[in-house]
Design a protein around this motif. Structure first.
Motif, PDB file in Angstrom:
ATOM      1  N   TYR A   9       0.838  -1.408   0.068  1.00 40.27           N
ATOM      2  CA  TYR A   9       0.109   0.359   0.640  1.00 40.27           C
ATOM      3  C   TYR A   9       1.155   1.533   0.712  1.00 40.27           C
ATOM      4  O   TYR A   9       0.319   1.860  -0.354  1.00 40.27           O
ATOM      5  N   ILE A  10       1.973   1.369  -0.304  1.00 40.13           N
ATOM      6  CA  ILE A  10       3.025   2.050   0.045  1.00 40.13           C
ATOM      7  C   ILE A  10       3.074   2.543  -1.367  1.00 40.13           C
ATOM      8  O   ILE A  10       2.736   2.110  -2.375  1.00 40.13           O
ATOM      9  N   ALA A  11       3.421   4.285  -0.983  1.00 45.94           N
ATOM     10  CA  ALA A  11       3.658   4.593  -2.682  1.00 45.94           C
ATOM     11  C   ALA A  11       5.085   4.784  -2.660  1.00 45.94           C
ATOM     12  O   ALA A  11       6.171   4.113  -2.067  1.00 45.94           O
TER      13      ALA A  11
ATOM     14  N   ASP B 206       7.765   6.806  -3.913  1.00 47.85           N
ATOM     15  CA  ASP B 206       8.324   7.726  -4.146  1.00 47.85           C
ATOM     16  C   ASP B 206       7.835   8.714  -2.226  1.00 47.85           C
ATOM     17  O   ASP B 206       7.089   8.592  -1.981  1.00 47.85           O
TER      18      ASP B 206
ATOM     19  N   ALA C   6       4.968   6.937   2.461  1.00 49.06           N
ATOM     20  CA  ALA C   6       3.298   7.572   2.464  1.00 49.06           C
ATOM     21  C   ALA C   6       2.554   5.818   1.955  1.00 49.06           C
ATOM     22  O   ALA C   6       2.892   5.572   0.975  1.00 49.06           O
ATOM     23  N   PHE C   7       1.036   5.928   2.780  1.00 53.49           N
ATOM     24  CA  PHE C   7       0.275   5.166   2.391  1.00 53.49           C
ATOM     25  C   PHE C   7      -0.656   5.513   0.938  1.00 53.49           C
ATOM     26  O   PHE C   7      -0.955   7.068   0.750  1.00 53.49           O
ATOM     27  N   ARG C   8      -0.788   5.213  -0.333  1.00 56.77           N
ATOM     28  CA  ARG C   8      -1.010   5.317  -1.473  1.00 56.77           C
ATOM     29  C   ARG C   8      -2.832   5.882  -1.382  1.00 56.77           C
ATOM     30  O   ARG C   8      -4.023   4.968  -0.105  1.00 56.77           O
ATOM     31  N   ASP C   9      -3.669   6.675  -1.444  1.00 63.06           N
ATOM     32  CA  ASP C   9      -4.984   6.906  -1.256  1.00 63.06           C
ATOM     33  C   ASP C   9      -6.000   6.315  -2.325  1.00 63.06           C
ATOM     34  O   ASP C   9      -4.904   5.397  -3.201  1.00 63.06           O
TER      35      ASP C   9
ATOM     36  N   THR D 299      -6.440   2.939  -0.404  1.00 64.81           N
ATOM     37  CA  THR D 299      -6.250   2.482   0.517  1.00 64.81           C
ATOM     38  C   THR D 299      -6.101   2.135   1.536  1.00 64.81           C
ATOM     39  O   THR D 299      -7.279   3.221   2.448  1.00 64.81           O
TER      40      THR D 299
ATOM     41  N   GLN E 263      -5.045   5.053   3.641  1.00 66.59           N
ATOM     42  CA  GLN E 263      -4.756   6.660   3.340  1.00 66.59           C
ATOM     43  C   GLN E 263      -4.729   7.273   4.427  1.00 66.59           C
ATOM     44  O   GLN E 263      -5.594   7.566   5.039  1.00 66.59           O
TER      45      GLN E 263
ATOM     46  N   ASP F 192       0.756   8.304   7.227  1.00 68.05           N
ATOM     47  CA  ASP F 192       2.981   7.402   6.553  1.00 68.05           C
ATOM     48  C   ASP F 192       3.236   6.671   7.811  1.00 68.05           C
ATOM     49  O   ASP F 192       2.815   6.217   9.036  1.00 68.05           O
TER      50      ASP F 192
END
Length: 229
Positions: free
Chosen positions: A135-137, A139, A151-154, A156, A159, A162
């Motif tokens: 689930y993490i972004a 970058d 950061a966790f992605r929107d 998920t 969201q 972090d």
């Protein structure tokens, strides 16, 4: 005829005796079981909570023993020794002492909130290895020196949060931190330590991440304090 009747009566007495003993053998355990059930179900008045200034209480959560100062227990009904499913605490920071009874209840920037509960999920480090990477972004956002921040992605389950951890020792410091939305809703972090079958979860302001090594050391000291070592 009289002698025959007497013989039959004498022969029947042992049978009747055996029947009586058999019935008694059935009734005694049944009566004991009924008495136990009645005793277990009989309403009892709850014991009064221990005074806030009493010595540390021996508390067991998830089979793990803790020594908890009553003044740190936030819920009065939890202020008792023995086994509990969950216990909620608050400590001043950085002293880790229980707050005084007359402390301002809404002040959160100078204290940590602690929950001890029976573990019901994967250990935090195992979640770092198997669940969070999904689930993490890609970058990572900038973070304090030496601290891994992702950061966790929107869209998920995490969201708006972090992931922050010590890459050298994630078992010592691993937190999920919400992002501040408004000045009145600052970000907070949840850091969990697995002890046996119990989870110790600490909530603290996200701004403390700037001094995360002090937070890491303070949380270790808090664990030792609660374990009585």
């Amino acid at each position: 005829m009289t002698m025959l009747a007497g013989d039959r009566a004498a022969a029947g007495r042992p049978v009747e005796g055996r029947l009586t003993l058999g019935i008694l053998a059935l009734l005694v355990p049944a009566a004991a079981a009924l008495a136990f059930v009645a005793s277990a179900l009989w309403p009892r008045w709850p014991e009064p909570p221990v005074a806030a200034d009493a010595p540390a209480l021996p508390v067991v959560v998830g089979g793990v023993s803790f020594k908890v100062p009553p003044g740190a227990i936030r819920v009065a009904i939890q202020r008792r020794p023995g086994a509990q499913e969950r216990i909620d605490l608050v400590f001043l920071w950085p002293s880790l002492a229980p707050p005084p009874p007359d402390a301002a209840p809404l002040s959160t920037r100078d204290r940590v909130f602690v929950s001890i509960a029976s573990a019901d999920s994967l250990p935090p480090v195992e979640r770092l290895r198997t669940i969070y990477p999904r689930y993490i972004a890609i970058d990572p956002p900038p973070g304090p020196p030496g601290l891994a921040l992702f950061a966790f992605r929107d869209g998920t389950p995490y969201q708006g949060e972090d992931l922050a951890y010590d890459p050298a020792a994630p078992d010592r410091f691993l937190a999920r931190c919400s992002r501040a939305t408004t000045p009145l809703a600052p970000g907070t972090c949840l850091e969990t330590q697995r002890l046996g079958a119990a989870d110790v979860t600490v909530r603290f302001p996200r701004e403390w991440l700037e001094n995360w090594r002090d937070v890491e050391a303070g949380l270790e000291r808090l664990i030792r304090q609660l374990r009585g070592s």
